[in-house]
Write an enzyme that holds these catalytic residues in place. Structure first.
Site, PDB file in Angstrom:
ATOM      1  N   HIS A  40       0.855  -1.192   0.000  1.00  0.00           N
ATOM      2  CA  HIS A  40       0.000   0.000   0.000  1.00  0.00           C
ATOM      3  C   HIS A  40       0.884   1.234   0.000  1.00  0.00           C
ATOM      4  O   HIS A  40       1.338   1.694   1.049  1.00  0.00           O
ATOM      5  CB  HIS A  40      -0.919  -0.012   1.228  1.00  0.00           C
ATOM      6  N   ALA A 121      -8.984  11.306   4.029  1.00  0.00           N
ATOM      7  CA  ALA A 121      -8.446  12.236   3.034  1.00  0.00           C
ATOM      8  C   ALA A 121      -8.854  11.871   1.615  1.00  0.00           C
ATOM      9  O   ALA A 121      -8.336  12.446   0.643  1.00  0.00           O
ATOM     10  CB  ALA A 121      -6.925  12.294   3.133  1.00  0.00           C
ATOM     11  N   HIS A 175     -12.091   2.416   4.816  1.00  0.00           N
ATOM     12  CA  HIS A 175     -12.933   3.627   4.861  1.00  0.00           C
ATOM     13  C   HIS A 175     -14.392   3.217   5.061  1.00  0.00           C
ATOM     14  O   HIS A 175     -15.254   3.471   4.225  1.00  0.00           O
ATOM     15  CB  HIS A 175     -12.747   4.436   3.581  1.00  0.00           C
ATOM     16  N   ARG A 211     -25.052  -1.091  21.827  1.00  0.00           N
ATOM     17  CA  ARG A 211     -23.668  -1.080  21.359  1.00  0.00           C
ATOM     18  C   ARG A 211     -23.441  -2.162  20.302  1.00  0.00           C
ATOM     19  O   ARG A 211     -23.949  -3.280  20.429  1.00  0.00           O
ATOM     20  CB  ARG A 211     -22.697  -1.299  22.528  1.00  0.00           C
ATOM     21  N   ASP A 232       4.047   4.178  11.752  1.00  0.00           N
ATOM     22  CA  ASP A 232       4.899   5.372  11.777  1.00  0.00           C
ATOM     23  C   ASP A 232       4.901   6.041  13.150  1.00  0.00           C
ATOM     24  O   ASP A 232       5.546   7.059  13.354  1.00  0.00           O
ATOM     25  CB  ASP A 232       4.468   6.378  10.706  1.00  0.00           C
ATOM     26  N   ILE A 234       2.474   7.538  14.429  1.00  0.00           N
ATOM     27  CA  ILE A 234       1.539   8.663  14.366  1.00  0.00           C
ATOM     28  C   ILE A 234       0.129   8.151  14.084  1.00  0.00           C
ATOM     29  O   ILE A 234      -0.802   8.400  14.848  1.00  0.00           O
ATOM     30  CB  ILE A 234       1.971   9.674  13.281  1.00  0.00           C
ATOM     31  N   ASP A 258       1.707   3.402   3.194  1.00  0.00           N
ATOM     32  CA  ASP A 258       0.654   4.319   2.730  1.00  0.00           C
ATOM     33  C   ASP A 258       1.298   5.665   2.344  1.00  0.00           C
ATOM     34  O   ASP A 258       0.695   6.726   2.500  1.00  0.00           O
ATOM     35  CB  ASP A 258      -0.418   4.523   3.806  1.00  0.00           C
ATOM     36  N   ALA A 295      -3.279  12.399   5.793  1.00  0.00           N
ATOM     37  CA  ALA A 295      -3.308  12.250   4.333  1.00  0.00           C
ATOM     38  C   ALA A 295      -2.228  11.272   3.903  1.00  0.00           C
ATOM     39  O   ALA A 295      -1.251  11.647   3.253  1.00  0.00           O
ATOM     40  CB  ALA A 295      -3.118  13.605   3.665  1.00  0.00           C
TER      41      ALA A 295
END
Length: 368
Positions: A40, A121, A175, A211, A232, A234, A258, A295
């Protein structure tokens, strides 16, 4: 000792081996490992695959090879129909010319069949439900398509997944706002992999006060489901990296970058997607210009392997497996790539204790 003949590993031994007339490479006490496989990746070095420029494809492949990637899957974004067809066409042109970078191993189409609420994004102008006429035309136009990421809860998504599996293409969940009751039939139809796990993906939610488990919990409950993570530090902080590794195990995890065009570039403004029609982003951490979503990333595979050891307490062996054999198995190339075994492609990397690279070898040829 690893013996390479005609681009293939001929033998592997713990002992020195005499091979007449062989060119010798001394690893100088560093690690010798299977090359990294990125399933990816959108770009790097100032280029994006959706710029639809053959030279850009080659520059991306060369940039990532410097960081240990020996094979990669060019990845698209939600776009106009013709832009996607153009990308598939350019892939064929660039693939023939790719002799100095990471090998291309097929196209990963990401979108446009996504949940608008989980678009991240992805450009909202192009997000839509699966259209059989459209995806059948796209698949008929190219044999290079190997995986396609989509939201399984959309109308027509199960039929889409079945069509993909019949064509030998891996459907990936991405997504998405799906709940477990939607993931289970999707898994049975072929959605056996989760794209950038945790990112733009449903977790536990409440509907009418009740739930429901989301895609994240579903991937944990379904032992056979594989996941990919952007390690990463993050997109997923250390505690989540540790959790994914603890529950899924290295055999079910693929590290992915990515990476967008800003990978390998200095911080500053950039574009996600094509130069002509992409979204403006800012790069230190890659975010949309309005800072509402990540992004993609600016990571390279060496960073991910290093992070899994330092942040997730993975062994180096497991970290390398998640960057090599596991992704190879996920995309059906485990018989050819991903480990140092006689008969497999001679995709090899040499690096030090901190995963800094000395050499990258693709199909027996030293390219870095």
């Amino acid at each position: 000792t690893v013996v390479i003949k005609e681009g293939v590993i001929a033998a592997v031994s713990q002992e020195d081996m005499e091979v007449p007339d062989a060119i010798q490479i001394d690893a100088q006490g560093q690690y010798v490992a299977p090359g990294f496989i990125d399933i990816h990746v959108h770009g790097g070095g100032g280029h994006d695959f959706m710029d639809n420029e053959p030279d850009g494809f080659l520059a991306i492949a060369e940039l990532h090879a410097k960081h240990g990637t020996t094979a990669l899957m060019p990845t698209t974004l939600s776009s106009e129909h013709q832009d996607l067809l153009d990308t598939l066409s350019v892939y064929e042109t660039a693939d023939v010319r790719n002799v100095k970078g990471a090998q291309f191993i097929g196209i990963h189409i990401e979108g446009p069949y996504f949940s608008m609420e989980q678009r991240g994004a992805q450009d909202p102008r192009y997000i839509r439900a699966p259209d059989p006429a459209e995806y059948q035309e796209i698949i008929a136009s190219s044999k290079a398509i190997k995986r396609w990421s989509a939201a399984p809860e959309l109308k027509g998504a199960l039929e889409f997944a079945q069509y993909l599996t019949e064509k030998g293409i891996l459907p990936s969940i991405a997504h998405t706002n799906a709940i477990y009751e939607e993931v289970l039939p999707a898994f049975e139809k072929g959605f056996t992999h989760a794209t950038h796990f945790y990112s733009c993906m449903s977790g536990v939610s409440r509907r009418n006060a009740y739930r429901y488990a989301g895609v994240i919990e579903s991937a944990y409950l379904l032992d056979a489901m594989t996941v990919e993570i952007i390690a990463d530090g993050i997109h997923l902080p250390p505690p989540l990296l540790k959790l994914v590794l603890k529950i899924k195990g290295a055999d079910r995890i693929s590290l992915v970058t990515d990476a967008m065009r800003a990978a390998g570039m200095p911080p500053g403004p950039s574009i996600l997607g094509s130069r002509r029609d992409g979204l403006e982003v800012i790069v230190n951490v890659a975010k949309l210009k309005d800072r509402t979503a990540f992004a993609g990333s600016v990571a390279t595979m060496d960073t991910l392997v290093r992070n899994m050891v330092k942040m997730a307490d993975a062994t180096l062996e497991d970290a390398v497996k998640m960057a090599s054999l596991s992704p190879a198995n996920i995309i059906g190339l485990g018989d050819r790539k991903g480990s140092l075994v006689a008969g497999k492609d001679a995709d090899i990397v040499i690096f030090d204790d901190n995963v800094n690279f000395m050499q990258t070898i693709v199909s027996g040829k030293s390219i870095y």
